[in-house]
Design a protein around this motif. Structure first.
Motif, short mmCIF file in Angstrom:
data_model
loop_
_atom_site.label_atom_id
_atom_site.label_comp_id
_atom_site.label_asym_id
_atom_site.label_seq_id
_atom_site.Cartn_x
_atom_site.Cartn_y
_atom_site.Cartn_z
N HIS A 148 0.84 -1.20 0.00
CA HIS A 148 0.00 0.00 0.00
C HIS A 148 0.88 1.25 0.00
N PRO A 149 0.41 2.34 -0.60
CA PRO A 149 1.15 3.59 -0.49
C PRO A 149 1.12 4.10 0.95
N VAL A 150 2.09 4.93 1.31
CA VAL A 150 2.08 5.51 2.65
C VAL A 150 0.86 6.42 2.78
N ASN A 151 0.36 6.55 4.00
CA ASN A 151 -0.85 7.34 4.24
C ASN A 151 -0.57 8.83 4.39
N PHE A 152 0.64 9.18 4.84
CA PHE A 152 1.00 10.59 4.99
C PHE A 152 2.50 10.68 5.23
N ALA A 153 3.03 11.88 5.17
CA ALA A 153 4.46 12.10 5.38
C ALA A 153 4.83 11.84 6.83
N PRO A 154 6.06 11.42 7.09
CA PRO A 154 6.47 11.16 8.47
C PRO A 154 6.21 12.35 9.39
N ASP A 155 5.66 12.05 10.55
CA ASP A 155 5.37 13.00 11.62
C ASP A 155 4.25 13.99 11.30
N ALA A 156 3.52 13.76 10.20
CA ALA A 156 2.44 14.69 9.85
C ALA A 156 1.26 14.58 10.81
N LYS A 157 1.01 13.38 11.32
CA LYS A 157 -0.09 13.20 12.25
C LYS A 157 0.03 11.85 12.95
N PHE A 158 -0.88 11.61 13.88
CA PHE A 158 -0.94 10.33 14.61
C PHE A 158 -1.83 9.36 13.84
N GLU A 159 -1.38 8.13 13.68
CA GLU A 159 -2.23 7.06 13.14
C GLU A 159 -1.68 5.74 13.64
N TYR A 160 -2.50 5.05 14.40
CA TYR A 160 -2.10 3.80 15.03
C TYR A 160 -1.85 2.74 13.96
N SER A 161 -0.68 2.12 13.99
CA SER A 161 -0.33 1.13 12.98
C SER A 161 0.56 0.06 13.59
N ASN A 162 0.13 -1.19 13.50
CA ASN A 162 0.95 -2.30 13.99
C ASN A 162 2.24 -2.45 13.21
N THR A 163 2.26 -1.97 11.97
CA THR A 163 3.46 -2.04 11.14
C THR A 163 4.65 -1.39 11.85
N ASN A 164 4.39 -0.30 12.55
CA ASN A 164 5.47 0.41 13.24
C ASN A 164 6.21 -0.48 14.23
N LEU A 165 5.47 -1.29 14.95
CA LEU A 165 6.08 -2.12 15.97
C LEU A 165 6.81 -3.32 15.39
N ILE A 166 6.34 -3.83 14.26
CA ILE A 166 7.07 -4.92 13.60
C ILE A 166 8.45 -4.41 13.22
N LEU A 167 8.51 -3.19 12.70
CA LEU A 167 9.80 -2.60 12.33
C LEU A 167 10.69 -2.40 13.56
N LEU A 168 10.12 -1.91 14.65
CA LEU A 168 10.92 -1.72 15.85
C LEU A 168 11.44 -3.05 16.39
N GLY A 169 10.65 -4.09 16.28
CA GLY A 169 11.11 -5.42 16.68
C GLY A 169 12.31 -5.86 15.87
N LEU A 170 12.29 -5.59 14.57
CA LEU A 170 13.42 -5.94 13.70
C LEU A 170 14.65 -5.10 14.04
N VAL A 171 14.43 -3.83 14.41
CA VAL A 171 15.54 -2.98 14.81
C VAL A 171 16.20 -3.54 16.06
N VAL A 172 15.39 -3.93 17.04
CA VAL A 172 15.94 -4.51 18.27
C VAL A 172 16.76 -5.75 17.96
N GLU A 173 16.24 -6.60 17.08
CA GLU A 173 16.99 -7.81 16.72
C GLU A 173 18.30 -7.47 16.01
N LYS A 174 18.24 -6.53 15.08
CA LYS A 174 19.43 -6.16 14.30
C LYS A 174 20.52 -5.62 15.21
N VAL A 175 20.16 -4.73 16.12
CA VAL A 175 21.15 -4.06 16.95
C VAL A 175 21.66 -4.96 18.07
#
Length: 416
Positions: free
Chosen positions: A206-233
């Motif tokens: 899907h296309p992004v819904n808005f530019a980074p930091d433009a507004k609040f929108e709850y998304s589980n996708t964000n946490l999947i990415l943070l989980g991968l960051v924790v694993e990577k680091v």
């Protein structure tokens, strides 16, 4: 806000009511798994001389009279929302405690809900994942304003979206759990295992819904990415890192990040209408891998009562990092509600709620009173469009902290 992927249509039928009155008064370090005496209805509370009204912003003493009002409020929600079973714990220093279990943990057998049961906690997992990330921040391994693309390849706007924006639900990335294909894949085989990359693929189509930091929108996708960051680091599996760096330091003994569908006993059965045909099913053994860093974890009432304070006061973090976590921005159009880094502030109550098929939870802390509220229930079926956990939260706080009402509208979702 939750890991729930679509709105419910039909409320699940509630089984016969049982009540387990665990305590009003002295605290319990850990509740026994065997229930105490069970009654068909809450015992009548003898008439008591009314206590002087507390000050406007004072948490009341949890007297038998207040407990009776709480019983009535909780039972009203349980019946009207057709919730099979719920466990509630409310306490504040010097005010006593209220711990109750109502209803059933298993509709097939009629086994009562009890405070010692393990429960799936859905999006409360986000508080653990973000704490893991913030531990890495304190160790100097990552920076909150680092772009996610530095750690995870292939993220739309990955060179611009920061870890802070992911944790604060301000990335603009599409929520994978709202994707039609995801919903079909999950409901066709709810015991399948999803990988984090598979989950991200549902989002990135899907296309992004808005530019980074433009507004609040709850998304589980964000946490999947943070989980991968924790694993990577960290170089460790997310489940292992959370266990070593969050669960154990917080001295939690019944909290885990499952690697599959495992669910330690004793646990409540969970009931959902998030199914292919919309009919209510037992989701107890569904695989929570689809929620992963956003919603897969398991805990119990005593652990969550402890975690509420740890999370809100920043015991595991430096004061500076905790201060960053608690900087909230308006959570969309939610009234009197802000979202920080993986944490809500709803009318002063700090914490998070959770929902996934069969279960909902709420763990919050009111700093000025040092009050803790935990609610665990075994359905995620909505009641007139409202999430049952939020209904319990509002009903309970209306009794004890009417000046700090917990009101949280459901997350709008479209994946069906």
């Amino acid at each position: 806000m939750t890991t729930r992927w679509r709105s419910a249509a039909v409320a699940a039928a509630a089984a016969g009511l049982v009540v387990v009155p665990v305590g009003v008064g002295a605290g319990h370090a850990r509740y026994p798994h065997a229930p105490p005496a069970v009654a068909a209805a809450p015992a009548a509370t003898p008439a008591a001389t009314p206590s002087p009204a507390p000050a406007a912003d004072e948490f009341p003493k949890l007297t038998p009279a207040v407990a009776a009002r709480l019983d009535a409020a909780v039972l009203k929600v349980l019946r009207e929302a057709k919730v099979p079973g719920v466990v509630v714990a409310l306490s504040a220093p010097g005010k006593g405690e209220y711990v109750r279990a109502f209803g059933v943990a298993d509709k097939a057998t009629g086994a009562p809900m009890t405070p010692g049961l393990n429960m799936r906690i859905g999006s409360e997992t986000k508080t653990f994942t973000v704490t893991a990330l913030l531990r890495l921040v304190d160790q100097g391994e990552v920076g909150l304003d680092d772009p996610v693309g530095r750690y995870v390849a292939g993220v739309p706007n990955g060179d611009r979206i920061t870890l802070r924006e992911l944790a604060g639900m301000r990335s603009g990335l599409f929520n994978y759990s709202e994707d039609e294909g995801f919903f079909k894949a999950l409901t066709s085989n709810p015991r399948r295992n999803f990988t984090p990359r598979e989950l991200l693929a549902y989002s990135f189509r899907h296309p992004v819904n808005f530019a980074p930091d433009a507004k609040f929108e709850y998304s589980n996708t964000n946490l999947i990415l943070l989980g991968l960051v924790v694993e990577k680091v960290s170089g460790k599996k997310l489940a292992d890192y959370i266990d070593q760096q969050v669960v154990k330091p917080a001295r939690l003994t019944h909290t885990l990040f499952p690697t599959g569908a495992e669910f330690p006993s004793p646990h409540a059965h969970g009931y959902t209408d998030q199914t292919a045909n919309g009919k209510t099913e037992d989701a107890t053994d569904w695989n929570p891998s689809w929620g992963w860093a956003a919603g897969a974890m398991i805990s119990d009432l005593p652990d969550l009562r402890s975690w509420a304070k740890t999370l809100a006061t920043g015991t595991l973090l430096t004061p500076a990092t905790q201060a960053e976590r608690l900087k909230v921005s308006p959570a969309g159009d939610l009234p009197d509600t802000g979202y920080g880094l993986g944490i809500f502030n709803v009318e002063g109550w700090i914490g998070h709620n959770g929902s996934l098929p069969g279960y909902q939870s709420l763990t919050v802390y009111l700093p000025q009173s040092k009050a803790t509220l935990v609610v665990l229930l075994n359905t995620d079926t909505a009641s007139d469009g409202a999430e049952p956990s939020a209904l319990f939260g509002e009903a309970i706080t209306r009794v004890v902290t009417p000046q700090h009402l917990f009101r949280l509208p459901p997350q709008p979702v479209t994946g069906h």
